[in-house]
Design an enzyme around this catalytic site. Structure first.
Site: not given
Ligand code: IPE
Ligand code: IPE
Ligand code: MG
Length: 242
Positions: A22, A70
């Site tokens: 994340d 997502n």
């Molecule tokens: C969790 O990250 C999912 C992945 C790393 C693929 P998110 O960014 O989607 O999670 P939330 O929304 O902060 O809970």
């Molecule tokens: C994790 O990084 C990757 C996926 C969920 C695909 P994020 O895209 O959630 O990054 P933040 O949380 O917005 O920084």
């Molecule tokens: Mg995230």
């Protein structure tokens, strides 16, 4: 043995580490880059870790790459992530196989394009013989969806009398999950400072050790991974016993 600055005991390595990658978006924002650039940097962090793991030796790594939630992101980002998944399979599978890494996807094909689905299935087939490591991509994955899908198949098998309800126990239930045969994660790592699972491996994480870092995923380095393993090796897992 000393690995990336940490004293790691090779005899008590976690067999399976799950990683919630994340913080790609925040990493990009802080640098004035697009979210897409953040995801590309995220892939480089994954590659760096897999390379280091040849020396570290964790057998199964599960990376949370795309959750069932997502899909709620802007269409342009979803489109980029799907295109990136294809690109990674095309460009990376040979490298994985050269390192005897088997590619597995845990998740659902629902909602994926048929060409991406074919590519994933092809990659799983082609690398099936690789035995040293498993790269398990939690892609289009949601823990609740996984449990619901299992329950549906269990209900169908019961209705067809292929399964007796009173024979369903933990072990039987787990056979209906997406990736039977892959052991439960011993350790789950989440980057970016968020202290939650976000629907990752809900059934399988029942007794996982959790490890969090404020580092954003693109900044995650093998030395952070080794620190997590070091901490893991100093925890006392009781599994409900005394
Ligand atoms: C969790 O990250 C999912 C992945 C790393 C693929 P998110 O960014 O989607 O999670 P939330 O929304 O902060 O809970
Ligand atoms: C994790 O990084 C990757 C996926 C969920 C695909 P994020 O895209 O959630 O990054 P933040 O949380 O917005 O920084
Ligand atoms: Mg995230």
């Amino acid at each position: 043995m000393r690995l990336y600055g940490h004293e790691i005991d090779p005899k008590t390595l976690p067999g399976h580490v799950g990683i919630i990658m994340d913080g790609n978006g925040r990493w990009a924002k802080a640098k004035g880059l697009s979210r897409s650039a953040g995801h590309e940097a995220g892939f480089r962090a994954l590659d760096r870790l897999l390379n280091a793991n040849k020396e570290i030796g964790v057998k199964v790594l599960t990376f949370y790459a795309f959750s069932t939630e997502n899909w709620k992101r802007p269409a342009i980002e979803v489109k980029f992530l799907m295109a990136m998944a294809k690109k990674v399979i095309v460009e990376y599978l040979d490298t994985l196989m050269a390192n005897d890494i088997r590619f597995v996807m845990t998740g659902t094909f629902e909602g994926l394009s048929s060409d991406l689905r074919d590519m994933i299935q092809g990659a799983m087939e082609r690398s099936r013989h690789c035995k040293s490591y498993i790269l398990n991509m939690a892609f289009n994955y949601g823990g609740r969806k996984e449990i619901i899908d299992a329950v549906r198949r269990i209900a169908a098998d019961s209705a067809e009398k292929k399964l007796k309800p009173d024979t369903i126990d933990d072990k039987k239930f787990a056979e209906y999950l997406y990736s039977p045969g892959i052991p439960d994660p011993d350790l789950i790592i989440r980057t970016s400072g968020e202290l939650r699972l976000s629907n990752f491996l809900l059934w399988e994480s029942a007794y996982s050790e959790l490890w969090f870092t404020k580092k954003l995923w693109p900044d995650f380095h093998p030395k952070d991974f080794c620190k997590a393993i070091f901490d893991f090796q100093h925890r006392k897992r009781r599994f409900g016993k005394v």
